[in-house]
Design a protein around this motif. Structure first.
Motif, PDB file in Angstrom:
ATOM      1  N   ASP A   1       0.902  -1.208   0.114  1.00  0.00           N
ATOM      2  CA  ASP A   1      -0.205  -0.119   0.009  1.00  0.00           C
ATOM      3  C   ASP A   1       0.967   1.289  -0.117  1.00  0.00           C
ATOM      4  OD1 ASP A   1      -2.634  -1.461  -0.120  1.00  0.00           O
ATOM      5  OD2 ASP A   1      -2.701  -1.127   2.241  1.00  0.00           O
TER       6      ASP A   1
ATOM      7  N   VAL B   1      -0.290   4.752   6.110  1.00  0.00           N
ATOM      8  CA  VAL B   1      -1.701   4.019   5.697  1.00  0.00           C
ATOM      9  C   VAL B   1      -2.377   3.473   6.788  1.00  0.00           C
ATOM     10  CG1 VAL B   1      -2.611   2.493   3.815  1.00  0.00           C
ATOM     11  CG2 VAL B   1      -0.642   3.609   3.447  1.00  0.00           C
TER      12      VAL B   1
ATOM     13  N   GLY C   1      -6.056   1.436   6.900  1.00  0.00           N
ATOM     14  CA  GLY C   1      -6.961   1.072   6.245  1.00  0.00           C
ATOM     15  C   GLY C   1      -7.007   1.440   4.690  1.00  0.00           C
ATOM     16  N   ASP C   2      -8.122   2.438   4.482  1.00  0.00           N
ATOM     17  CA  ASP C   2      -8.283   2.737   3.127  1.00  0.00           C
ATOM     18  C   ASP C   2      -8.156   4.329   2.954  1.00  0.00           C
ATOM     19  OD1 ASP C   2      -9.488   0.352   2.281  1.00  0.00           O
ATOM     20  OD2 ASP C   2     -11.441   0.858   2.773  1.00  0.00           O
ATOM     21  N   THR C   3      -7.419   4.845   3.915  1.00  0.00           N
ATOM     22  CA  THR C   3      -6.914   6.098   4.041  1.00  0.00           C
ATOM     23  C   THR C   3      -5.465   6.205   3.993  1.00  0.00           C
ATOM     24  OG1 THR C   3      -9.021   6.689   5.050  1.00  0.00           O
ATOM     25  CG2 THR C   3      -7.245   8.568   5.040  1.00  0.00           C
TER      26      THR C   3
ATOM     27  N   ARG D   1      -7.650   8.181  -0.614  1.00  0.00           N
ATOM     28  CA  ARG D   1      -8.567   7.066  -0.377  1.00  0.00           C
ATOM     29  C   ARG D   1      -8.444   5.975  -1.210  1.00  0.00           C
ATOM     30  NH1 ARG D   1     -11.293   6.663   4.139  1.00  0.00           N
ATOM     31  NH2 ARG D   1     -12.993   5.757   2.994  1.00  0.00           N
ATOM     32  N   ARG D   2      -8.327   4.763  -0.902  1.00  0.00           N
ATOM     33  CA  ARG D   2      -8.329   3.653  -1.781  1.00  0.00           C
ATOM     34  C   ARG D   2      -9.704   3.539  -2.353  1.00  0.00           C
ATOM     35  NH1 ARG D   2      -5.312  -0.887  -0.192  1.00  0.00           N
ATOM     36  NH2 ARG D   2      -5.521  -0.378   1.818  1.00  0.00           N
ATOM     37  N   THR D   3      -9.576   3.422  -3.811  1.00  0.00           N
ATOM     38  CA  THR D   3     -10.881   2.884  -4.467  1.00  0.00           C
ATOM     39  C   THR D   3     -10.949   1.662  -5.342  1.00  0.00           C
ATOM     40  OG1 THR D   3     -10.230   4.098  -6.523  1.00  0.00           O
ATOM     41  CG2 THR D   3     -11.206   5.485  -4.728  1.00  0.00           C
ATOM     42  N   GLU D   4     -11.932   1.344  -6.004  1.00  0.00           N
ATOM     43  CA  GLU D   4     -11.482   0.259  -6.868  1.00  0.00           C
ATOM     44  C   GLU D   4     -10.540   0.303  -8.014  1.00  0.00           C
ATOM     45  OE1 GLU D   4     -15.414  -1.177  -7.971  1.00  0.00           O
ATOM     46  OE2 GLU D   4     -16.033  -1.358  -6.353  1.00  0.00           O
TER      47      GLU D   4
ATOM     48  N   TRP E   1      -5.562   4.269  -5.755  1.00  0.00           N
ATOM     49  CA  TRP E   1      -5.712   5.256  -4.573  1.00  0.00           C
ATOM     50  C   TRP E   1      -5.896   6.940  -5.105  1.00  0.00           C
ATOM     51  CZ3 TRP E   1      -5.237   4.607   0.378  1.00  0.00           C
ATOM     52  CH2 TRP E   1      -4.953   3.513   0.964  1.00  0.00           C
TER      53      TRP E   1
END
Length: 176
Positions: free
Chosen positions: A6, A79, A81-83, A119-122, A125
């Motif tokens: 990540d 990092v 999680g998703d942030t 932010r993590r997206t499909e 980032w």
């Protein structure tokens, strides 16, 4: 080849942000930002909110900047999680239009400390927020600019005028 961590993926997205700016590539810049509620603070600007306002600000900067190059230092990536949070120093070299004789226009150096939130997206980032603040510089007795985030700010470094030695602070801070 092992999958990227990540931190590596965030570093790649952060680098892409600055490379898009250097190339003046508005399409690439647009692809790096989240859809919806995003924000940006450029040095000396008010907070801009919303994807449209943020991307318009970059289009305006790119349209009015003949040359810009970023040298990133002090890069820290965290990092959770998703942030992801990236802090860095942007050492910026920028310039105006070429002179009439075809020679390079004036170049200006500036330092900005920046915080980029991803932010993590499909799709990977994406930038959620960017905040850049100019670094204060102080002129020494020889007229050379130096960086000191505390000199000249009353009381923050021990002296009544901001100088550790309690001196007069002649010259005062200037925006970097």
């Amino acid at each position: 080849m092992s999958p990227r961590t990540d931190v590596e993926l965030v570093e790649q997205a952060n680098t892409a942000l600055y490379e898009a700016m250097e190339r003046g590539d508005h399409e690439a810049m647009s692809a790096l930002w989240l859809d919806g509620q995003v924000s940006v603070v450029h040095p000396g600007w008010p907070v801009l909110r919303g994807r449209g306002e943020v991307l318009r600000s970059y289009a305006l900067i790119m349209a009015n900047t003949e040359y810009i190059q970023f040298f990133l230092t002090d890069v820290e990536i965290d990092v959770m999680g998703d942030t992801a949070l990236v802090t860095c120093t942007e050492n910026i070299l920028s310039g105006g239009p070429a002179e009439e004789d075809g020679s390079v226009g004036p170049l200006i150096g500036q330092m900005v400390v920046a915080t980029n939130v991803f932010r993590r997206t499909e799709e990977g980032w994406r930038v959620w927020s960017h905040h850049g603040s100019p670094v204060l510089a102080e002129r020494d007795e020889d007229g050379v600019d130096g960086v000191d985030g505390l000199d000249g700010l009353d009381g923050l470094d021990g002296g009544p005028d901001g100088d550790e030695d309690g001196g007069t602070g002649a010259g005062g801070p200037v925006a970097g």
